[in-house]
Design a protein around this motif. Structure first.
Motif, PDB file in Angstrom:
ATOM      1  N   ILE A  90     -36.947  22.973 -18.110  1.00 25.69           N
ATOM      2  CA  ILE A  90     -35.815  22.146 -17.664  1.00 25.69           C
ATOM      3  C   ILE A  90     -36.264  20.737 -17.295  1.00 25.69           C
ATOM      4  O   ILE A  90     -35.605  19.755 -17.636  1.00 25.69           O
ATOM      5  CB  ILE A  90     -35.093  22.837 -16.503  1.00 25.69           C
ATOM      6  CG1 ILE A  90     -34.264  23.976 -17.085  1.00 25.69           C
ATOM      7  CG2 ILE A  90     -34.213  21.874 -15.746  1.00 25.69           C
ATOM      8  CD1 ILE A  90     -33.808  24.962 -16.090  1.00 25.69           C
ATOM      9  N   MET A 149     -36.767  18.909 -20.478  1.00 27.62           N
ATOM     10  CA  MET A 149     -35.513  18.576 -21.161  1.00 27.62           C
ATOM     11  C   MET A 149     -34.793  17.405 -20.492  1.00 27.62           C
ATOM     12  O   MET A 149     -34.393  16.446 -21.149  1.00 27.62           O
ATOM     13  CB  MET A 149     -34.593  19.791 -21.206  1.00 27.62           C
ATOM     14  CG  MET A 149     -33.320  19.495 -21.960  1.00 27.62           C
ATOM     15  SD  MET A 149     -32.153  20.853 -21.957  1.00 27.62           S
ATOM     16  CE  MET A 149     -31.414  20.639 -20.363  1.00 27.62           C
ATOM     17  N   ILE A 150     -34.622  17.510 -19.171  1.00 27.00           N
ATOM     18  CA  ILE A 150     -33.872  16.451 -18.483  1.00 27.00           C
ATOM     19  C   ILE A 150     -34.597  15.116 -18.617  1.00 27.00           C
ATOM     20  O   ILE A 150     -33.971  14.069 -18.837  1.00 27.00           O
ATOM     21  CB  ILE A 150     -33.665  16.829 -17.009  1.00 27.00           C
ATOM     22  CG1 ILE A 150     -32.777  18.071 -16.983  1.00 27.00           C
ATOM     23  CG2 ILE A 150     -33.057  15.676 -16.224  1.00 27.00           C
ATOM     24  CD1 ILE A 150     -31.970  18.258 -15.772  1.00 27.00           C
ATOM     25  N   ALA A 190     -32.977  16.993 -29.304  1.00 25.60           N
ATOM     26  CA  ALA A 190     -31.975  17.732 -28.536  1.00 25.60           C
ATOM     27  C   ALA A 190     -31.856  19.175 -28.999  1.00 25.60           C
ATOM     28  O   ALA A 190     -31.838  20.107 -28.185  1.00 25.60           O
ATOM     29  CB  ALA A 190     -30.623  17.029 -28.648  1.00 25.60           C
ATOM     30  N   ILE A 210     -38.050  20.557  -8.082  1.00 24.49           N
ATOM     31  CA  ILE A 210     -37.631  21.714  -8.874  1.00 24.49           C
ATOM     32  C   ILE A 210     -38.695  22.812  -8.847  1.00 24.49           C
ATOM     33  O   ILE A 210     -38.390  23.981  -8.651  1.00 24.49           O
ATOM     34  CB  ILE A 210     -37.284  21.260 -10.298  1.00 24.49           C
ATOM     35  CG1 ILE A 210     -35.950  20.524 -10.233  1.00 24.49           C
ATOM     36  CG2 ILE A 210     -37.195  22.446 -11.241  1.00 24.49           C
ATOM     37  CD1 ILE A 210     -35.410  20.089 -11.522  1.00 24.49           C
ATOM     38  N   ILE A 243     -34.055  13.606 -22.021  1.00 25.03           N
ATOM     39  CA  ILE A 243     -32.721  13.000 -22.111  1.00 25.03           C
ATOM     40  C   ILE A 243     -32.729  11.601 -21.508  1.00 25.03           C
ATOM     41  O   ILE A 243     -32.223  10.650 -22.090  1.00 25.03           O
ATOM     42  CB  ILE A 243     -31.672  13.860 -21.375  1.00 25.03           C
ATOM     43  CG1 ILE A 243     -31.525  15.208 -22.050  1.00 25.03           C
ATOM     44  CG2 ILE A 243     -30.333  13.142 -21.303  1.00 25.03           C
ATOM     45  CD1 ILE A 243     -30.578  16.141 -21.334  1.00 25.03           C
ATOM     46  N   PHE A 244     -33.338  11.479 -20.322  1.00 24.99           N
ATOM     47  CA  PHE A 244     -33.266  10.189 -19.643  1.00 24.99           C
ATOM     48  C   PHE A 244     -34.233   9.151 -20.226  1.00 24.99           C
ATOM     49  O   PHE A 244     -33.893   7.989 -20.330  1.00 24.99           O
ATOM     50  CB  PHE A 244     -33.531  10.363 -18.138  1.00 24.99           C
ATOM     51  CG  PHE A 244     -32.304  10.789 -17.370  1.00 24.99           C
ATOM     52  CD1 PHE A 244     -31.482   9.840 -16.774  1.00 24.99           C
ATOM     53  CD2 PHE A 244     -31.949  12.119 -17.264  1.00 24.99           C
ATOM     54  CE1 PHE A 244     -30.338  10.213 -16.086  1.00 24.99           C
ATOM     55  CE2 PHE A 244     -30.816  12.508 -16.572  1.00 24.99           C
ATOM     56  CZ  PHE A 244     -30.005  11.556 -15.981  1.00 24.99           C
ATOM     57  N   PHE A 295     -38.881  14.426  -8.730  1.00 24.57           N
ATOM     58  CA  PHE A 295     -37.896  15.342  -9.307  1.00 24.57           C
ATOM     59  C   PHE A 295     -38.567  16.643  -9.740  1.00 24.57           C
ATOM     60  O   PHE A 295     -38.093  17.741  -9.439  1.00 24.57           O
ATOM     61  CB  PHE A 295     -37.233  14.637 -10.496  1.00 24.57           C
ATOM     62  CG  PHE A 295     -36.379  15.516 -11.349  1.00 24.57           C
ATOM     63  CD1 PHE A 295     -35.140  15.951 -10.917  1.00 24.57           C
ATOM     64  CD2 PHE A 295     -36.809  15.890 -12.607  1.00 24.57           C
ATOM     65  CE1 PHE A 295     -34.359  16.755 -11.710  1.00 24.57           C
ATOM     66  CE2 PHE A 295     -36.034  16.695 -13.415  1.00 24.57           C
ATOM     67  CZ  PHE A 295     -34.803  17.133 -12.965  1.00 24.57           C
ATOM     68  N   LEU A 317     -34.871  21.047 -27.826  1.00 23.02           N
ATOM     69  CA  LEU A 317     -34.899  21.284 -26.386  1.00 23.02           C
ATOM     70  C   LEU A 317     -33.824  22.268 -25.943  1.00 23.02           C
ATOM     71  O   LEU A 317     -34.062  23.155 -25.125  1.00 23.02           O
ATOM     72  CB  LEU A 317     -34.711  19.962 -25.643  1.00 23.02           C
ATOM     73  CG  LEU A 317     -35.871  18.985 -25.705  1.00 23.02           C
ATOM     74  CD1 LEU A 317     -35.461  17.662 -25.125  1.00 23.02           C
ATOM     75  CD2 LEU A 317     -37.065  19.534 -24.960  1.00 23.02           C
ATOM     76  N   LEU A 318     -32.634  22.104 -26.515  1.00 22.01           N
ATOM     77  CA  LEU A 318     -31.542  22.965 -26.077  1.00 22.01           C
ATOM     78  C   LEU A 318     -31.792  24.402 -26.495  1.00 22.01           C
ATOM     79  O   LEU A 318     -31.407  25.338 -25.815  1.00 22.01           O
ATOM     80  CB  LEU A 318     -30.205  22.466 -26.630  1.00 22.01           C
ATOM     81  CG  LEU A 318     -29.677  21.220 -25.936  1.00 22.01           C
ATOM     82  CD1 LEU A 318     -28.471  20.674 -26.656  1.00 22.01           C
ATOM     83  CD2 LEU A 318     -29.330  21.520 -24.490  1.00 22.01           C
ATOM     84  N   PRO A 352     -38.366  26.544 -15.206  1.00 19.14           N
ATOM     85  CA  PRO A 352     -38.257  25.221 -14.580  1.00 19.14           C
ATOM     86  C   PRO A 352     -39.025  24.134 -15.325  1.00 19.14           C
ATOM     87  O   PRO A 352     -38.544  23.008 -15.416  1.00 19.14           O
ATOM     88  CB  PRO A 352     -38.819  25.428 -13.176  1.00 19.14           C
ATOM     89  CG  PRO A 352     -39.097  26.849 -13.020  1.00 19.14           C
ATOM     90  CD  PRO A 352     -38.691  27.587 -14.234  1.00 19.14           C
TER      91      PRO A 352
END
Lengths: 278, 313
Positions: free
Chosen positions: B242, B245-246, B300, B201, B249-250, B197, B303-304, B239
């Motif tokens: 991102i 962050m993703i 969150a 990216i 989350i996972f 992944f 990161l956001l 990137p």
């Protein structure tokens, strides 16, 4: 590219070989799983038959007998398909409105939606079990799995669709309005053709996520609505006895999705990065 | 109908659904976290039904934070796993993306092979790695080490070299089911799944890099490393944010891998600990859940803020 032209003769051979090696190393576990699925259970653990063996389709033919594969597979197909559909039905209008008619709150709503994705599933699992078992009576139904799958994917789907919709030039739609195109005509002849690619790849990715989801589908099902994730998790400790069969059922569980993923890898990047990578 | 009505109407179902999804179970968790609530208790049967008369105040939180022995271990382990995976995937992802960011024969196939692990079901990923690859007896790990030992044993009978090889000890395969190593097994399998992944990216981002700037740098005599540091890395800032962050989350909710590798034996993260509490002590499970929600929200927000701004323009 100018930079490549400058690289030495050694580099011209070395870097591609290294790239190929890395790719093969990363792909190896998948290859090994597929490879092992053609061995008998006995051959699968014998060092002398590591690479040389008599290939057999036995594992695939007996999948129904050993694992009741089809029941789980059908559940996976049904829940993933309907969950994807439901997610799109709810997500497309929302993303459309946010992209074409943003208000001051739009950004906050989007960020809030993404933050619901960070709600740890474990924290709310028990109440969900409690509610669905004791009050709603929908525990272990496909309906519940469809609902949960679409709720957990909705934030990502809205983000992806929002990204795609925002890239559609507004001038095209305004020009259509000038020419007196009706709202319906606007949607049918202008918007749908332009947005189609984005919606399709979002749907594909949503389907992949639904198919691979393990936490909720394992914990909110017993037999009726159990999916392939549950089947695999239930056979997590084969103690080496059933490597052949386990490989076959694993291959059958991930094969379609991996192939699907190959086709949407480019869109995946665009969508999952929310268009921030250009 | 005012101009704003239609867009609002279109957003309503999504907003309402997510709001309910967040509030209803979360509200119940919050309630359970303040009462004594167990599924089985012969001694105190009144605790087996959720009721306000079993109010415990912050007792569950106190229990989880200070008395339950695994809480801090689970927090540490969560940080270890998420942190290691993020660092490894970003470093590996960058290296591989730079490596394949040039044309060479079969580049398309290399891309397809590289991205494949990302689509493998986490449950299959874990079962495959722990049984067929990392297992010290039957997996490739065990077979490879056994093969190596056999080879060394064979070499011992050689006239001159034998003396040298007879000094070699017999190698033992690493067992990845033990307490500490099972976390490593989880890190390996999740890194395997998510590096593709990151590669994808970063590669997309590299392709949009300003080539003229690079050519100018070459004319100025810049070497490859300083070009990477001063031009490519800043270009990749967004990137990288991102990808981080993703993955956060996972991975904060990682579960299947932990369950399959060790059943929490010495290796658990917060979700797994909650799962363990929830087999009986719902009060403690709920309190842990609320703590996990708070921690996730801190991450969150952080990161956001990091990426949030850039997402909207």
């Amino acid at each position: 590219m100018a930079i490549v032209a400058q690289s030495s003769k050694f580099g011209k051979v070395f870097w591609p070989v290294l790239a190929w090696t890395v790719a093969l190393v990363f792909f190896f576990p998948i290859f090994w799983m597929v490879f092992t699925s053609f061995k008998t259970d006995a051959d699968a653990v014998k060092p002398e038959h590591l690479f040389v063996f008599k290939p057999t389709l036995e594992n695939y033919l007996n999948m129904t007998e050993n694992y009741d594969y089809w029941r789980f597979a059908i559940n996976s197909v049904i829940t993933s398909t309907f969950a994807t559909a439901l997610t799109l039905v709810v997500g497309v209008p929302a993303a459309y409105a946010m992209a074409f008619d943003p208000s001051k709150a739009t950004k906050d709503i989007l960020v809030w939606m993404l933050s619901t994705k960070m709600l740890p599933a474990a924290a709310v699992l028990y109440p969900m079990t409690f509610l669905t078992k004791n009050f709603l009576g929908i525990y272990d139904t496909k309906f519940l799995i469809i609902l949960v799958l679409s709720l957990i994917n909705l934030p990502i789907v809205i983000w992806m669709l929002f990204t795609y919709f925002k890239e559609i030039p507004r001038e095209i739609i305004e020009a259509g309005k000038m020419d007196g195109v009706s709202t319906w005509g606007e949607i049918k002849d202008i918007l749908v053709p332009l947005a189609w690619g984005g919606v399709a790849s979002t749907a594909l990715l949503c389907f992949i996520f639904c198919w691979n989801e393990a936490y909720w589908t394992v914990r909110l099902t017993t037999t009726e609505a159990a999916t392939l994730s549950k089947l695999i998790e239930g056979n997590r400790a084969p103690e080496g006895l059933f490597f052949g069969r386990l490989s076959a059922v694993s291959t059958a569980a991930v094969g379609p999705i991996v192939v699907l993923g190959w086709f949407c890898q480019k869109q995946l990047v665009q969508g999952l990065t929310f268009g921030a990578v250009k | 109908m005012s101009k704003r009505t239609l867009p609002r109407l279109l957003q309503t179902p999504a907003v309402l659904l997510l709001l309910m999804w967040m509030l209803v179970p979360l509200g119940m968790t919050l309630y359970f976290s303040f009462i004594r609530y167990v599924l089985n208790s012969l001694r105190r049967p009144e605790w087996t039904t959720p009721s306000l008369s079993n109010w415990r105040g912050f007792g569950n939180y106190e229990y989880v934070l200070f008395k339950a022995k695994d809480f801090w271990f689970a927090v540490q382990n969560s940080v270890l796993i998420v942190g290691s995976v993020i660092i490894l995937t970003v470093v590996l992802g960058l290296a591989i993306a730079v490596l394949i960011n040039r044309s060479f024969p079969g580049r398309g196939i290399v891309r397809v092979l590289l991205i494949s692990p990302f689509f493998v079901m986490p449950a299959v990923n874990a079962v495959l790695w722990i049984n067929m690859i990392l297992d010290p007896v039957l997996g490739l790990n065990g077979l490879a080490v056994a093969g190596l030992n056999e080879m060394i044993a064979g070499l011992k009978s050689f006239p001159v070299l034998g003396g040298f090889f007879s000094l070699w000890p017999e190698i033992e395969p690493i067992s990845f089911r033990a307490t500490q190593t099972s976390a490593i097994a989880v890190i390996i399998m999740v890194t395997w799944q998510w590096t593709p992944f990151a590669v994808l990216i970063f590669m997309t981002s590299l392709q949009s890099e300003d080539q003229q700037q690079k050519e100018a740098a070459i004319l100025d005599g810049a070497n490859a490393w300083s070009m990477f540091r001063n031009l490519t890395l800043p270009h990749l800032g967004r990137p990288i944010a991102i990808v981080v962050m993703i993955q956060a989350i996972f991975h904060l909710s990682l579960y299947a891998e932990i369950e399959i590798v060790s059943r929490g034996n010495g290796n658990k993260n917060l979700p797994y600990l909650i799962g363990e509490f929830a087999t009986n002590n719902i009060g403690a499970a709920s309190a842990t859940g609320i703590i996990a929600v708070i921690l996730a929200n801190i991450v969150a927000i952080f990161l956001l803020r990091m990426v949030g701004k850039s997402l909207m323009d």
